[in-house]
Design a protein around this motif. Structure first.
Motif, short mmCIF file in Angstrom:
data_model
loop_
_atom_site.label_atom_id
_atom_site.label_comp_id
_atom_site.label_asym_id
_atom_site.label_seq_id
_atom_site.Cartn_x
_atom_site.Cartn_y
_atom_site.Cartn_z
N LYS A 95 0.59 -1.05 -0.15
CA LYS A 95 -0.18 -0.12 0.01
C LYS A 95 0.86 1.23 0.09
CE LYS A 95 -3.92 -2.06 2.31
NZ LYS A 95 -4.59 -2.14 3.50
N THR A 96 1.86 1.13 0.75
CA THR A 96 2.98 2.13 0.88
C THR A 96 3.57 2.60 -0.32
OG1 THR A 96 3.19 1.99 3.28
CG2 THR A 96 4.77 3.49 2.22
N LYS A 97 4.14 1.44 -1.10
CA LYS A 97 4.82 1.70 -2.36
C LYS A 97 3.71 1.88 -3.43
CE LYS A 97 7.47 -1.85 -3.80
NZ LYS A 97 8.09 -2.85 -4.31
N ALA A 98 2.35 1.79 -3.48
CA ALA A 98 1.54 2.28 -4.35
C ALA A 98 1.39 3.93 -4.06
CB ALA A 98 0.01 1.54 -4.37
N ARG A 104 4.83 10.41 -6.82
CA ARG A 104 5.83 10.64 -7.75
C ARG A 104 4.83 10.77 -9.17
NH1 ARG A 104 9.80 5.65 -6.26
NH2 ARG A 104 10.92 6.74 -4.65
N GLU A 105 4.10 10.18 -9.60
CA GLU A 105 3.40 10.32 -11.00
C GLU A 105 2.48 11.81 -10.90
OE1 GLU A 105 -0.49 8.29 -12.88
OE2 GLU A 105 1.24 7.09 -12.05
N ARG A 106 2.02 12.22 -9.81
CA ARG A 106 1.44 13.51 -9.69
C ARG A 106 2.43 14.56 -9.59
NH1 ARG A 106 -1.97 11.23 -5.34
NH2 ARG A 106 -0.41 12.35 -3.59
N SER A 110 2.72 17.54 -12.51
CA SER A 110 2.75 18.99 -12.28
C SER A 110 4.14 19.68 -12.70
CB SER A 110 2.52 19.05 -10.65
OG SER A 110 3.66 18.60 -10.11
N GLU A 111 4.93 19.02 -12.83
CA GLU A 111 6.28 19.54 -13.29
C GLU A 111 5.96 19.70 -14.82
OE1 GLU A 111 9.60 17.36 -12.51
OE2 GLU A 111 9.67 17.68 -10.44
N SER A 112 5.34 18.82 -15.58
CA SER A 112 5.39 18.81 -16.77
C SER A 112 4.33 20.04 -17.27
CB SER A 112 4.76 17.64 -17.65
OG SER A 112 3.59 17.42 -17.22
N LYS A 113 3.14 20.33 -16.30
CA LYS A 113 2.27 21.30 -16.58
C LYS A 113 3.02 22.71 -16.41
CE LYS A 113 -1.83 19.02 -15.37
NZ LYS A 113 -3.06 18.56 -14.61
#
Length: 119
Positions: A95-98, A104-106, A110-113
């Protein structure tokens, strides 16, 4: 097999020939039925307090898959391995890994935006 994270602190005098103690650690893991999924060297860092009269250590992180009985065997061998100042083995929680992967995905989105707005 269960997943674990292993962080080892290797004696700083072995930094120049770090492959030798790493080969020994890898051998201990694989000889006990373990599988190394990922290995990352964090380099030489200052310790928060002295360990065996040393101020620095070389940190190396492993993601492992181990059978249940191998955990006790690894601990007993690592306790008598001179090259290691300290080690820490922790079980990974799915659960923690997910949640970490999701965060990280979020962050990447946000960096790409942000790049699109500034670019």
């Amino acid at each position: 097999m269960k997943e674990y994270e292993l962080t080892v602190l290797i004696h700083p005098d072995l930094e120049m020939d770090i492959e030798k103690p790493l080969k020994k650690i890898r051998g201990i893991i694989t000889d006990n039925g373990g599988e190394i999924v990922k290995e990352t060297s964090w380099g030489k860092k200052k310790l928060a307090y002295k360990i065996r009269k040393e101020d620095f250590a070389v940190y190396v992180y492993f993601d492992l898959k181990l059978p249940a009985p191998a955990l006790a065997k690894l601990s007993s061998v690592f306790n008598i391995t001179d090259e290691l100042l300290r080690y820490l083995i922790v079980s990974t929680d799915e659960k923690t890994k997910a949640k970490i992967a999701e965060a990280r995905e979020r962050a990447a989105k946000s960096e790409s935006k942000e790049d699109e707005r500034n670019g």
